[in-house]
Design a protein around this motif. Sequence first.
Motif, mmCIF file in Angstrom:
data_model
loop_
_atom_site.group_PDB
_atom_site.id
_atom_site.type_symbol
_atom_site.label_atom_id
_atom_site.label_comp_id
_atom_site.label_asym_id
_atom_site.label_seq_id
_atom_site.Cartn_x
_atom_site.Cartn_y
_atom_site.Cartn_z
ATOM 1 N N GLU A 1 -44.728 4.974 101.051
ATOM 2 C CA GLU A 1 -43.836 3.852 101.335
ATOM 3 C C GLU A 1 -42.881 3.655 100.158
ATOM 4 O O GLU A 1 -43.031 4.298 99.115
ATOM 5 N N GLU B 1 -42.547 -1.334 101.093
ATOM 6 C CA GLU B 1 -42.119 -1.401 102.492
ATOM 7 C C GLU B 1 -42.085 -0.006 103.075
ATOM 8 O O GLU B 1 -42.013 0.980 102.336
ATOM 9 N N THR B 2 -42.071 0.063 104.391
ATOM 10 C CA THR B 2 -41.983 1.362 105.038
ATOM 11 C C THR B 2 -40.706 2.057 104.547
ATOM 12 O O THR B 2 -39.636 1.472 104.540
ATOM 13 N N PHE C 1 -45.434 5.196 104.684
ATOM 14 C CA PHE C 1 -46.186 3.935 104.589
ATOM 15 C C PHE C 1 -47.477 4.090 103.802
ATOM 16 O O PHE C 1 -48.362 3.254 103.863
ATOM 17 N N SER D 1 -52.365 1.851 106.706
ATOM 18 C CA SER D 1 -51.180 2.700 106.862
ATOM 19 C C SER D 1 -51.067 3.188 108.298
ATOM 20 O O SER D 1 -49.990 3.204 108.888
ATOM 21 N N LYS E 1 -49.836 0.473 110.537
ATOM 22 C CA LYS E 1 -48.391 0.271 110.357
ATOM 23 C C LYS E 1 -47.626 1.324 111.120
ATOM 24 O O LYS E 1 -46.660 1.047 111.817
#
Length: 601
Positions: A306, A311-312, A318, A333, A336
């Motif tokens: 990430e 943040e992504t 991620f 992860s 996400k």
Amino acid sequence: MAAKAQKHLMSGNEAIARGAYEAGVTFASGYPGTPSTEILENIVQYKKDIYCEWSPNEKVAFEAAAAAAWAGARAIVTMKHVGLNVAADPLMTLSYIGVEGGFVICVADDPGMHSSQNEQDSRHYARFAKVPMLEPSDSSEAKEFLIKGLEISEKYKTPVILRTNTRVSHSCSIVEISERKENPKKIAFEKNPPRFVTVPLYARQMRDKMEQRSKELFEETNKSELNKIEWRDKSLGIITSSISYQYAREVWPDASVLKLGFPYPFPDKLIKEFAAGVKKVLVIEELDDILEEHIRSLGVNCTGRESAAGETAPNGGFIPGIGELSISTIQKSRAKMEGKQLPSEKPPKYIEQLPARPPVLCPGCPHRGVFFALAKHDVIVTGDIGCYSLGTFKPLERLDSILCMGAGISMAHGLDKAGEKKKVVGMVGDSTFFHSGITGLLDIVYNRGKSTIIVVDNRTTAMTGHQDHPGTGRTLMGQPTKAISIQDIGRACGIERVVTIDPYDIENTQKIIDEELNADEPSLIVSYAPCPLRERKRVGEIRWIDEKICKNCKMCLKLGCPAIDGTGEKPVINKLMCSGCGLCQQICPFDAISPMEKEQL
Ligand SMILES: Cc1ncc(C[n+]2csc(CCOP(=O)(O)OP(=O)(O)O)c2C)c(N)n1
């Protein structure tokens, strides 16, 4: 009937030690540092076959082991990640010269900084020094890869890095053990200046050879059995190494995986083959995005880490890039990635109920008296790494900086010379003094500094588990040896004011510190008292507080001794914890503290 293979439950470090034994290693050196320490502590059980030593620091350990390998011995050196910084100088040039006998550098990283000052990623060193690197992901591989590393080292005449981390070094799994195979090589250093002397004329030739070796190693990594493709569902392909492999398998049991046990030189052909066989490539690696960056440079589309802000990443990455990974971080992860919400995590009840236990110096620790005495002075204390790092915290709060081993001395000098108005005190431990403190002392004397240096000499490397060092009079192999005197070294460095104090004598400690701080020349105070934990005995008689005399002034609590309980109406001493150092008795202004009578015990 063939004998049944023996299987043992071993930590990664125990397995590396076993691997060294089985591979016919005859020389092992290192400097303690979590999480690598237990490798040598376990090798010592094979001392009949393996010469082993704690060296004063990692650079020395590295050079000694490399020389053994030059003579044809199979040799290993052990250290933690920051230790490789100390040994980086010989590493960079040994890569040019190479070795004759197998030489493996065992370096253990500490993602999450469980017990380190930083969490640097040692994989950079493989690329930096152009040496092959192996990364086991459990104890069985730790043993197997150590042996393989020695073979690769001999085949290509190169040093090899075996990189572990806290989880691989300290987790236990099953290891199959075998007999020792002796190294058939004759031990003899063969004179050959173009081979061993790095004057520029020869070093340039070595540089060319090193490039050739890298090319050959590149072919080796692409076909090595340590790099494995595990084909499963091809909609997702994970490229990973080390402990991250275990997390990947746990969280994505159905995904195809390229497991890199021999990740450097990067096995580009294998990476491309794997990437071509899956729909999407995900890189899971701990700390830096070394693999990911390289894989992308091959033109392979992949996701992984990430963004730095957590943040992504624009490419969909991620995986956290800071701290230690775990099954739960990788589960997050995955959630996400799939746009799912994980049920919010509540810590188990027993964790909520645990009282906070800030790190403190042990009861009876001799460092406490020095900190208490220093608290009276408005000075700056440049500290160092060791148990005395704990003097940073309340109520002692007497350490103002920590950079790296040895810096406690040199930084005192730097602040002093920069014109700092307050007097500067440098504080290091005995092991740290021998590791990298001596040159700082030379700097002070040579450059007319006037810092006061305190060596808190507890006769052991306490913080990493009581290893011996040049001052203890014992070797790792248990032989008695000369105990090198810190005071003599101080005098030999040119310090005229060398004083020894007993840190359990508060009044005298304060008096000496006062005198030395007022001196207009550099001085060395050696605070001498063996670590009671190392000695496994109490310092003196157990104390108690007479509540009828106690005025609740709480002076005794200023020592930060965990044996003194300040949570009740008045302080009380826990007799099971009291080490009998008597500091509390000395500082109590009302004489409320005294040794316990026999019948009170
Ligand atoms: C370059 C490097 N090598 C090893 C370590 C691990 N380490 C931390 S403190 C320490 C030595 C502590 O011994 P000493 O200076 O005697 O202090 P004590 O803990 O006994 O008070 C070691 C080996 C490190 N932090 N950095």
